[in-house]
Design a protein around this motif. Structure first.
Motif, short mmCIF file in Angstrom:
data_model
loop_
_atom_site.label_atom_id
_atom_site.label_comp_id
_atom_site.label_asym_id
_atom_site.label_seq_id
_atom_site.Cartn_x
_atom_site.Cartn_y
_atom_site.Cartn_z
N LYS A 240 -2.88 -44.01 -10.11
CA LYS A 240 -3.45 -43.96 -8.76
C LYS A 240 -2.41 -44.17 -7.66
N ASP B 42 -1.52 -40.00 0.80
CA ASP B 42 -0.21 -39.66 0.20
C ASP B 42 0.07 -38.18 0.42
N LYS C 297 4.61 -43.46 4.69
CA LYS C 297 3.16 -43.61 4.58
C LYS C 297 2.83 -45.01 4.09
N GLY D 158 -7.82 -40.97 -1.73
CA GLY D 158 -6.40 -41.22 -1.96
C GLY D 158 -5.50 -40.22 -1.27
MG MG Z 1 -3.61 -44.47 -2.57
#
Ligand code: MG
Ligand code: ADP
Ligand code: ASP
Length: 439
Positions: free
Chosen positions: A246, A191, A2, A188
């Motif tokens: 993060k 992931d 990723k 986010g």
């Molecule tokens: Mg991220």
């Protein structure tokens, strides 16, 4: 594999990614990409402009984003099509004047829809045999727009039909309901997409390529002095992610744990660095703390009722209020006369306050931060709290909690003293480093 937003933010960055993938092509990677650069923020900003009546401004921002994709992603027929659809949506929002979670997903999905197509095309131009797969055909989710959860059964079933042979490129973050409505997994979330896919195809490894050398011993945005953590457990990584690191979305480890697949954090600008390896084993380490995470923008709610405090049912009534307003509580401490809780989402604060004031006195303080020290052996090691208090001598600590989880000590400080608090804690717990675990 990723690759996050900054890893695909420019033509140069995408070429770097192609080289990394090329050198690992014998391992048959599936590539998951985020939206290019800050595209998701920019999409949300134009949606906000559209609903607030600034149609022209929204379309201007849309034009700028298109220009960015053409310049850095390379000319592609999909760009015209996608931006025509996006501007159509923005015009619709401007007429409606209302932004529902479903429309937020429709708009924010464009980032990954575009990046995955453009990265596939770039890979091919650079000589990689690559093929695009639309994540919305594979990642099947519930209908909780902007925070959708994967439905593993249909998802794993469809992942069996991923194209084989060539390098498959997919967009992170996005999925669709069983009815085909576009959803997203939360900010986010690429992931998380990578680990859903990695677990679904029984991958050897889930690699999260980003812009830092791995999980560091403290948040580099708060303090630059951190060291790379070479090895860390799933539980520690999940805890750090939840409390603000993060570099990893908090749900990422969930599918990986299920199949016991190692998760690696790697730097796309320095691919030779071995990064951080996250596995199911608890790693013996002479440092009791593995890393310090921080979360800013925290609100402390102090609830006091001299009449009620010791009465049974008091805590239940408090939590019912937060539950009713769908606001999750991160930390709780109680004292003789009051209960303190922290929240990070102020949207329903006024309503929460009004409900609590029905039976208690309420004080609210914002501008707070949570600092969390994480390590598997924190609870079993004596003297950690002593180290914390020694390091924070002189800092105004608003709350402190140990025990909610056995691997975490969390404290609340004012945002203005966050940096000095983190730096003192960091020198207290990382003045000596176990060379097997840190570099
Ligand atoms: Mg991220
Ligand atoms: P991506 O776009 O690749 O997903 P993110 O910005 O989401 O990248 O995550 C990487 C960032 O996470 C780093 O640039 C860093 O600022 C931040 N971060 C916060 N805490 C940590 C930590 N403990 N270790 C490493 N990075 C951290
Ligand atoms: N592009 C999405 C976001 O900015 C998902 C991700 O980058 O992981 O939140």
């Amino acid at each position: 594999m990723k690759f996050g937003g900054s890893s695909v933010e420019s033509a140069t960055a995408i070429a770097r990614v192609a080289t990394i993938v090329q050198s690992r092509v014998h391992r048959h990677p599936v590539v998951v990409v985020s939206a290019m650069g800050k595209t998701t923020n920019r999409l949300l900003a134009m949606a906000a402009e559209a609903v607030s009546g600034s149609r022209t401004r929204a379309l201007e921002l849309c034009g700028e984003l298109k220009h960015y994709h053409v310049t850095e992603g390379g000319a592609h027929p999909a760009i015209d099509e996608h931006f025509a659809e996006l501007s159509e949506l923005l015009r619709g929002l401007a007429i409606l004047g209302e932004l529902t979670p479903r429309s937020v997903d429709a708009i924010s999905s464009f980032g990954e829809r575009l990046s995955s197509l453009l990265v596939t095309a770039s890979f091919r131009r650079l000589g990689l045999d690559a093929v695009h797969a639309d994540s919305r055909d594979y990642i099947i989710t519930d209908g909780r727009h902007t925070q959708a959860a994967p439905l593993y059964k249909p998802t794993n079933q469809s992942l069996k039909n991923l194209p084989r042979g060539a390098v498959v490129v997919m967009g992170g973050f996005i999925g669709a309901t069983e009815d085909g409505v576009t959803t997203t997994l939360g900010r986010g979330g690429s992931d998380f997409s990578a680990s859903i896919i990695g677990a679904g195809i029984d991958a050897e490894e889930i690699q999260i390529w980003t812009d830092v050398d791995g999980m560091l011993t403290c948040d580099p945005r708060i303090s630059p002095g951190g060291h790379r953590v070479k090895l860390i457990s799933f539980a520690e990584a999940a805890e750090l992610a939840y409390f603000g690191a993060k570099v990893l979305h908090p749900s990422t480890v969930v599918p990986a744990v299920e199949k016991n697949i190692p998760v690696l954090i790697l730097n796309s600008r320095r691919p030779e660095v071995e990064g951080t390896r996250i596995t199911g084993e608890s790693v013996p380490c002479s440092n009791v703390v593995k890393s310090i995470a921080c979360k800013t923008g925290i609100i402390v709610v102090n609830v006091q009722s001299t009449r009620m405090l010791m009465a049974h049912g008091f805590l239940r009534r408090i939590f019912e209020v937060f539950d009713k307003h769908q606001t999750s509580v991160d930390m709780v401490t109680t004292s003789e006369v009051s209960v303190s809780l922290t929240i990070d989402n102020p949207v329903n604060l006024a309503a929460i306050r009004a409900d609590l004031e029905q039976f208690a006195e309420v004080e609210v303080a914002d501008g707070m931060a949570i600092v969390s020290l994480v390590g598997d052996s924190i609870r079993s090691t004596p003297g950690v709290a002593h180290g914390v208090f020694k390091a924070l001598n002189g800092t105004n600590v608003r709350m402190i909690a140990q025990g909610a989880s056995k691997r975490n000590i969390s404290l609340v400080v004012e945002e203005t003293s966050l940096r000095s608090a983190v730096e003192s804690l960091h020198s207290e717990f990382f003045s000596q480093l176990d060379p097997a675990v840190f570099e």
